[in-house]
Design an enzyme around this catalytic site. Structure first.
Site, PDB file in Angstrom:
ATOM      1  N   ASN A  11       0.857  -1.191   0.000  1.00 17.91           N
ATOM      2  CA  ASN A  11       0.000   0.000   0.000  1.00 17.91           C
ATOM      3  C   ASN A  11       0.898   1.247   0.000  1.00 17.91           C
ATOM      4  OD1 ASN A  11      -1.482   2.256   0.895  1.00 17.91           O
ATOM      5  ND2 ASN A  11      -3.088   0.917   1.668  1.00 17.91           N
ATOM      6  N   HIS A  14       1.089   6.245   1.575  1.00 24.61           N
ATOM      7  CA  HIS A  14       1.849   7.189   2.405  1.00 24.61           C
ATOM      8  C   HIS A  14       2.994   7.866   1.661  1.00 24.61           C
ATOM      9  CE1 HIS A  14      -0.648   6.673   5.788  1.00 24.61           C
ATOM     10  NE2 HIS A  14      -0.325   5.412   5.984  1.00 24.61           N
ATOM     11  N   ARG A  61      -6.575  13.258  -0.101  1.00 20.49           N
ATOM     12  CA  ARG A  61      -5.520  13.737   0.803  1.00 20.49           C
ATOM     13  C   ARG A  61      -4.166  13.091   0.527  1.00 20.49           C
ATOM     14  NH1 ARG A  61      -7.384  10.402   5.893  1.00 20.49           N
ATOM     15  NH2 ARG A  61      -9.218  11.652   5.593  1.00 20.49           N
ATOM     16  N   THR A 113      -7.918   4.197   7.813  1.00 21.74           N
ATOM     17  CA  THR A 113      -9.212   3.531   7.923  1.00 21.74           C
ATOM     18  C   THR A 113      -9.405   2.896   9.301  1.00 21.74           C
ATOM     19  OG1 THR A 113      -8.970   3.039   5.596  1.00 21.74           O
ATOM     20  CG2 THR A 113     -10.716   1.893   6.749  1.00 21.74           C
ATOM     21  N   GLU A 163     -11.202  -8.876   3.276  1.00 20.11           N
ATOM     22  CA  GLU A 163      -9.933  -8.516   3.907  1.00 20.11           C
ATOM     23  C   GLU A 163     -10.244  -8.328   5.380  1.00 20.11           C
ATOM     24  OE1 GLU A 163      -7.311  -5.729   1.958  1.00 20.11           O
ATOM     25  OE2 GLU A 163      -6.646  -4.917   3.890  1.00 20.11           O
TER      26      GLU A 163
HETATM   27  N1  PXP Z   1      -5.903  -2.558   4.122  1.00 15.31           N
HETATM   28  C1  PXP Z   1      -6.854  -1.588   4.146  1.00 15.31           C
HETATM   29  C2  PXP Z   1      -8.226  -1.925   3.665  1.00 15.31           C
HETATM   30  C3  PXP Z   1      -6.550  -0.290   4.611  1.00 15.31           C
HETATM   31  O1  PXP Z   1      -7.508   0.650   4.611  1.00 15.31           O
HETATM   32  C4  PXP Z   1      -5.242  -0.014   5.025  1.00 15.31           C
HETATM   33  C5  PXP Z   1      -4.891   1.361   5.517  1.00 15.31           C
HETATM   34  O2  PXP Z   1      -4.995   2.267   4.481  1.00 15.31           O
HETATM   35  C6  PXP Z   1      -4.282  -1.027   4.949  1.00 15.31           C
HETATM   36  C7  PXP Z   1      -4.646  -2.303   4.514  1.00 15.31           C
HETATM   37  C8  PXP Z   1      -2.854  -0.807   5.299  1.00 15.31           C
HETATM   38  O3  PXP Z   1      -2.711  -0.447   6.645  1.00 15.31           O
HETATM   39  P1  PXP Z   1      -1.284  -0.043   7.204  1.00 15.31           P
HETATM   40  O4  PXP Z   1      -0.896   1.223   6.514  1.00 15.31           O
HETATM   41  O5  PXP Z   1      -1.505   0.118   8.667  1.00 15.31           O
HETATM   42  O6  PXP Z   1      -0.340  -1.159   6.857  1.00 15.31           O
END
Ligand code: PXP
Length: 251
Positions: A11, A14, A61, A113, A163
């Site tokens: 992901n 960030h 954002r 989230t 998930e």
């Molecule tokens: N899965 C989902 C559905 C999410 O919303 C997020 C956070 O955006 C993540 C995974 C990843 O979370 P983290 O950044 O804490 O690894």
């Protein structure tokens, strides 16, 4: 029970958070704008990431819609787009055609989230999203808490995947509630598998708790953002992804 080969969705939101912290008003192509999430996604793939996950939010954002279009064109693995259960986001998903969508709850104020999607309370809306995505050849996953009613409802709307939200477990990691939260995830994974749902998990997974998370039964894919992006500040994104990928599969 050990999982054969658990996949890693990286992901990259960030990286865009960091860019937007300085360059909200500047076009993505301006040479002074950095970091470039698409370039970092390509490096993540090179290092063994099995897919790229992004969450274009209503308030844009972090990841911008233009980022998602660029990722769609350039990445070689799979694009997983997290999205709120809105008509507008569904239309965007149908334009982009990611390999998968993950429907998440979205609250404008939250930093990331919090809490899973209420499939029970939004049954018809979620069902229509699953139907539209399936008709377009997009696999739908639902981001839910390990709650038996939510899991049953996810199967009832014909979602192929869930998930499991690992946030409560991650928050309880150093406290007395950890074993109970982990057990909830185990039971949720078992129930979902029994209903023929593919089981993914995500949120708050890091280089420490992965040792336990990876032992969840029937795990297909983990979506991990914050810990990998944070580690990449020191070691670079390729090393951060390689290390997580090895840990996920017991290395
Ligand atoms: N899965 C989902 C559905 C999410 O919303 C997020 C956070 O955006 C993540 C995974 C990843 O979370 P983290 O950044 O804490 O690894």
């Amino acid at each position: 029970m050990s999982n054969a080969n658990i996949l890693l969705g990286v992901n990259i939101d960030h990286f865009a958070t960091l860019r937007q912290a300085r360059y909200r008003e500047v076009g993505l192509d301006d040479p002074m704008v950095e970091p470039d999430p698409t370039a970092l996604a390509l490096l993540s793939e090179k290092a063994g990431g099995d897919g790229i996950t992004v969450h274009p939010r209503e308030d844009q954002r972090h990841i911008q819609r233009e980022d998602v279009r660029r990722l769609r064109e350039r990445i070689q693995t799979r694009l997983n787009m997290e999205m709120a259960a809105t008509k507008d986001m569904l239309a965007f998903a149908l334009e982009i055609k990611p390999e998968s969508i993950c429907v998440v709850p979205e609250n404008r104020e939250e930093v990331t989230t919090e809490g899973g999607l209420d499939v029970v309370g939004n049954f018809d809306r979620v069902k229509s999203i699953v139907e539209a995505a399936t008709a377009a050849g997009i696999v739908t996953s639902l981001f839910i808490d390990p709650d038996s009613e939510q899991i049953a409802a996810s199967a009832a709307v014909n979602a192929p995947c869930i998930e499991l939200h690992t946030g409560a477990y991650a928050n309880a990691y150093h406290g007395s509630g950890r074993a109970a939260e982990f057990e909830r995830l185990v039971k949720g994974a078992e129930q979902a598998h029994g209903l023929d749902l593919i089981v993914n998990a995500g949120h708050g997974i890091n280089y420490v708790n992965i040792a336990e998370v990876r032992t969840l039964p029937h795990l297909h894919e983990l979506n991990i953002g914050h810990s990998i992006i944070s580690r990449s500040v020191f070691y670079g994104i390729e090393e951060a992804v390689r290390e997580m990928k090895a840990l996920i599969n017991g290395g």
